[in-house]
Structure formats: structure tokens, C-alpha cells
Design a protein around this motif. Sequence first.
Motif, PDB file in Angstrom:
ATOM      1  N   GLY A   1      34.999  40.319  35.523  1.00 14.29           N
ATOM      2  CA  GLY A   1      36.011  41.290  35.092  1.00 14.29           C
ATOM      3  C   GLY A   1      37.274  40.538  34.726  1.00 14.29           C
ATOM      4  N   PRO A   2      38.209  41.227  34.082  1.00 14.02           N
ATOM      5  CA  PRO A   2      39.426  40.549  33.648  1.00 14.02           C
ATOM      6  C   PRO A   2      40.270  40.096  34.834  1.00 14.02           C
ATOM      7  N   SER A   3      41.188  39.200  34.563  1.00 12.80           N
ATOM      8  CA  SER A   3      42.062  38.669  35.592  1.00 12.80           C
ATOM      9  C   SER A   3      42.824  39.803  36.276  1.00 12.80           C
ATOM     10  N   GLY A   4      42.923  39.749  37.598  1.00 11.59           N
ATOM     11  CA  GLY A   4      43.717  40.728  38.334  1.00 11.59           C
ATOM     12  C   GLY A   4      42.959  41.983  38.740  1.00 11.59           C
ATOM     13  N   CYS A   5      41.647  42.054  38.483  1.00 12.95           N
ATOM     14  CA  CYS A   5      40.912  43.287  38.777  1.00 12.95           C
ATOM     15  C   CYS A   5      40.392  43.338  40.207  1.00 12.95           C
ATOM     16  N   GLY A   6      40.602  42.284  40.995  1.00 11.43           N
ATOM     17  CA  GLY A   6      40.273  42.358  42.422  1.00 11.43           C
ATOM     18  C   GLY A   6      39.065  41.552  42.863  1.00 11.43           C
ATOM     19  N   LYS A   7      38.513  40.728  41.977  1.00 13.87           N
ATOM     20  CA  LYS A   7      37.301  39.961  42.303  1.00 13.87           C
ATOM     21  C   LYS A   7      37.526  39.008  43.475  1.00 13.87           C
ATOM     22  N   SER A   8      38.604  38.208  43.383  1.00 18.53           N
ATOM     23  CA  SER A   8      38.861  37.223  44.444  1.00 18.53           C
ATOM     24  C   SER A   8      39.168  37.919  45.751  1.00 18.53           C
ATOM     25  N   THR A   9      39.913  39.012  45.667  1.00 23.06           N
ATOM     26  CA  THR A   9      40.275  39.749  46.881  1.00 23.06           C
ATOM     27  C   THR A   9      39.018  40.203  47.613  1.00 23.06           C
ATOM     28  N   LEU A  10      38.049  40.740  46.875  1.00 23.34           N
ATOM     29  CA  LEU A  10      36.823  41.216  47.519  1.00 23.34           C
ATOM     30  C   LEU A  10      36.041  40.049  48.120  1.00 23.34           C
ATOM     31  N   LEU A  11      35.963  38.948  47.383  1.00 26.18           N
ATOM     32  CA  LEU A  11      35.230  37.776  47.879  1.00 26.18           C
ATOM     33  C   LEU A  11      35.875  37.251  49.166  1.00 26.18           C
ATOM     34  N   ARG A  12      37.199  37.232  49.166  1.00 29.80           N
ATOM     35  CA  ARG A  12      37.924  36.733  50.345  1.00 29.80           C
ATOM     36  C   ARG A  12      37.755  37.690  51.537  1.00 29.80           C
ATOM     37  N   MET A  13      37.580  38.967  51.260  1.00 28.20           N
ATOM     38  CA  MET A  13      37.315  39.910  52.348  1.00 28.20           C
ATOM     39  C   MET A  13      35.921  39.671  52.932  1.00 28.20           C
ATOM     40  N   ILE A  14      34.959  39.349  52.063  1.00 27.07           N
ATOM     41  CA  ILE A  14      33.606  39.053  52.559  1.00 27.07           C
ATOM     42  C   ILE A  14      33.646  37.788  53.424  1.00 27.07           C
ATOM     43  N   ALA A  15      34.455  36.819  52.979  1.00 27.86           N
ATOM     44  CA  ALA A  15      34.535  35.542  53.707  1.00 27.86           C
ATOM     45  C   ALA A  15      35.320  35.661  55.008  1.00 27.86           C
ATOM     46  N   GLY A  16      36.153  36.693  55.104  1.00 26.79           N
ATOM     47  CA  GLY A  16      36.982  36.835  56.298  1.00 26.79           C
ATOM     48  C   GLY A  16      38.346  36.179  56.149  1.00 26.79           C
ATOM     49  N   LEU A  17      38.720  35.842  54.927  1.00 27.56           N
ATOM     50  CA  LEU A  17      40.023  35.211  54.684  1.00 27.56           C
ATOM     51  C   LEU A  17      41.092  36.266  54.401  1.00 27.56           C
ATOM     52  N   GLU A  18      40.639  37.503  54.246  1.00 26.71           N
ATOM     53  CA  GLU A  18      41.536  38.603  53.913  1.00 26.71           C
ATOM     54  C   GLU A  18      41.076  39.807  54.722  1.00 26.71           C
ATOM     55  N   GLU A  19      42.017  40.511  55.302  1.00 29.86           N
ATOM     56  CA  GLU A  19      41.652  41.663  56.131  1.00 29.86           C
ATOM     57  C   GLU A  19      41.114  42.801  55.256  1.00 29.86           C
ATOM     58  N   ILE A  20      40.146  43.551  55.770  1.00 29.40           N
ATOM     59  CA  ILE A  20      39.605  44.714  55.057  1.00 29.40           C
ATOM     60  C   ILE A  20      40.420  45.941  55.480  1.00 29.40           C
ATOM     61  N   SER A  21      41.048  46.630  54.506  1.00 31.61           N
ATOM     62  CA  SER A  21      41.911  47.772  54.871  1.00 31.61           C
ATOM     63  C   SER A  21      41.091  48.989  55.278  1.00 31.61           C
TER      64      SER A  21
END
Length: 363
Positions: free
Chosen positions: A37-57
Motif C-alpha cells: 500500500g502507499p506510504s503512510g497507510c499503516g503497514k509498518s505499524t501493523l507489523l510492529r504490533m505483531i512483533a510486539g514493538l508497538e502496543e495494540i490499542s
Amino acid sequence: MATISLRNINKTYGDNPPVIDGLNLDVQKGEFVVFVGPSGCGKSTLLRMIAGLEEISGGDLHIDGERANDLHPSERGIAMVFQNYALYPHMTVGANMGFALKLAGMDKRQINEAVGRAAEVLHITHLLHRKPAALSGGQRQRVAIGRAIVRQPKVFLFDEPLSNLDASLRVQMRIELARLHSELGTTMVYVTHDQVEAMTLGNRIAVFNQGKLEQVGAPISLYKEPRSTFVAGFLGSPKMNFLACQTVGEATDSLMLKVGSTQGLALARTPVAGMPADVTLGIRPEHVRLVLPSDGLRARVELVENLGDTQLVHAALAGCSEAFSIRLPGDSATPNVGETVGVQIDASRALLFDRGGRALGLG
Ligand SMILES: Nc1ncnc2c1ncn2[C@@H]1O[C@H](COP(=O)(O)OP(=O)(O)O)[C@@H](O)[C@H]1O
Ligand SMILES: [Mg+2]
């Protein structure tokens, strides 16, 4: 190998609108899924949530059937490879690859074995004693992948791992990654904004649009049967042509369209009931032929790009404001810039969308 299940996943930062919005997806055991998807659509955020580097809201993440929302990254059995593969410059390749195992307290002989095996898979055995400074970009990225492999994770997560490489290395590493997946059989989730990587690497592609999944499916089914102009326009290069049309008549087995302000086009397709008056016609550049002006939609040739194996003709259709491109075989006659040509659309490949960009069924 592990499954990943995402249920109603949300991510919000402060009072801002959600970055990931009620997302549902299941990744099967051993599957290679590409988030695109285009830049800024949330891909990295979701990946980081799967990895545990970002909290899941909000929502539930399960890895291998176990709820993982609150598991520490090190307990998730996941290894992640980033675009920026920070290697320790003072350590050899071998030491870089074995570092996580050393931290985990594994004994030296076992570490050497694990590093040796990973190096073989990645064809970098001859580089194990070098320092990162003495490696090419592609070799460094291989070491970063090696660092992930030695940990024998249940899941690999990749975030645009090839974006820093030059074009030819990217192609080579893409093939290596596909080979790696078939050799290891490990579940992989791969983020990219590059539609070619998505088309070639994924068992399935998940197309993101502003924090939501626009469509998920096998690459070729998304290419052939996109559910929206967003997906249709994202996959394929040059991108699909879109033309604003009006439906002006229906027979039992064909649909009459007015293309732009002046030209008529009969599509030999069975129209669905309730076809709206305003539609968007989608046709890929490879599904268009050049014919005599009297035998097709009239167009003026504006530019020809000759790539050797193919020629891309950029043309302006009479009465239309949209850009239009046509892909011709490299050895076919090259039209002249300024020439008026006829454009014939392969009706069996044409797609119709409503003005909101949603695909309309055609028989
Ligand atoms: N720490 C943060 N605080 C606020 N907004 C963020 C933060 N991290 C990412 N975002 C926003 O989340 C959105 C998605 O970002 P990202 O997941 O990096 O997109 P992608 O990887 O698809 O390019 C962007 O609009 C970005 O600005
Ligand atoms: Mg990103």
C-alpha cells in the motif's frame, strides 16, 4: 511455522484518527503474505504490533493459537528484518549473526553450528570473517537476514528490507527471498510499497488503504479481479487506464458506452442489472491494440517509450482528459508522435467501476 490471527485490530495515537482501523486477517502456517500500500497507510505499524514493538490499542492478536497482545517481543518466536540493517561495525559477519544467540547464553559450538547453517542457506559462508564495512549493500542485507534465521523463529517479519538496494540487487535479493521461503517454509509477513515485490513474492497480497484492508487474495486474482480502482491502479505498471464513461444503452449481450465527450464504444459483455449511468472503464495497457483510426477509439500519440522488449505508447483519447497508455511488443511498428491512431480495447478484459471506485460485475 506458525499461524497469525488478527481480529478487529486497532491502533490509535492520542486523539488522532485510527492508524489501523478494525483490521481482520489470518496468516496460514508457512504462508508468505505481503502487506502492500502507499506510504503512510499503516503497514509498518501493523507489523510492529505483531512483533510486539508497538502496543495494540484494541483487538486480538494470536500467534499459533496463543493470545499474544501482551507477550514480550522475545516470547513471540518472531524475528524481524528492517530496511536499515544496523550491523555492529566492529564485529565480524559471523559474530553479528551469532550475537543474539550469545546473549541468550547458547554455547559457542552451538552458535557456530547455527551461524554456519544460516550462512550456507544465504551463500555467505565465505564472508563470515569479514567486517560489515567490507561488504556490499546486498551482502549486508543477507547478514541481517542471517541474524534473523539463526534464531529459528516461528515467523519472519520483513519491513521493506530491499528498499535501500539498487535496482539490480533488489531483483536478485527478491529471488533469494523467494528461494529462502521455499527452503525454510517459515511463515513470513513482508511489507513493501513496491507492487512488483508484492506480485512476485506473496502467496497472498493484502492491499492496505488508510489503515484498512482494501482486498486480500492471491496476486493474480487481485490483478485480474480487483474489487476497486484503488487495487486495480496499485498493481501493474504502467498502471491500469481509467476512463470516465456513461452507459448509453444495453442490449442483451452488449453494453454501449460513451467514452469522454464524443466517442462511443460497444462492450460485448452482459451488463448487470441496475448499471449506473456514470461508470469508470478500467483497461490495462497490455489489453489495448493499435488499429486504424476508423476501427477504434481515436487517439493522438503523445510520447513513445521504447524499452526494447516492449514499447509504451502514451496517447490522448479524443474527448477524454485522462492519461492513457498502451503496451506494444518491442518489435511491432512504432507509431509517430502526433499521429492519430485507433485504440481497440479488449472487451473481455475491460473492468467497470462505479464512480466511487467499486467494481461492477460484468458477465
Ligand atoms: N509514533 C507515532 N505517533 C503518531 N503517529 C504515528 C506514529 N507512528 C506512525 N504514525 C502514523 O501512522 C500512520 C501509518 O504509519 P506507518 O505504519 O509507518 O505507514 P507505512 O509503513 O504504511 O508507510 C502514518 O500516518 C504515521 O504518520
Ligand atoms: Mg513503513
